[in-house]
Design a protein around this motif. Structure first.
Motif: not given
Length: 106
Positions: A80-106
């Motif tokens: 369970x702790x490892x799954x929690x860390x992997x979930x945090x990594x997934x959330x971090x990756x999603x947050x880090x890459x979300x700006x690549x898909x936003x339009x240029x004016x944001x």
């Protein structure tokens, strides 16, 4: 005295209008340099934040390895702790890459 005035007039820099094209070009260069400097600071700040996040993730993985039972042999990622860390990594990756898909004016 007249010769001095004549020499002064002949050697004086000619009167001319300010070069508007040159002035605009220099102003654009100054604005571009200011923009680049701001972008460099933003990228450096983001790099340091991501480096800190990766370091904390590495520490978390090491702590999970130490907490694992000695007979687990490779099943560390299903705890369970490892799954929690992997979930945090997934959330971090999603947050880090979300700006690549936003339009240029944001």
């Amino acid at each position: 005295m007249r010769a001095d005035a004549l020499l002064h007039e002949l050697l004086a820099a000619p009167e001319r209008e300010p070069d508007e094209v040159f002035t605009r070009r220099i102003e654009r260069l100054v604005l571009a340099e200011r923009s680049l400097r701001s972008a460099r600071r933003r990228v450096l700040r983001q790099f340091v934040a991501e480096l800190a996040a990766l370091a904390s993730l590495a520490v978390a993985v090491q702590l999970i390895r130490r907490l694992a039972p000695p007979d687990s042999e490779g099943a560390i990622l299903s705890s369970p702790p490892a799954i929690g860390v992997l979930m945090l990594l997934l959330v971090w990756l999603c947050a880090a890459t979300r700006t690549e898909f936003l339009p240029a004016d944001h």
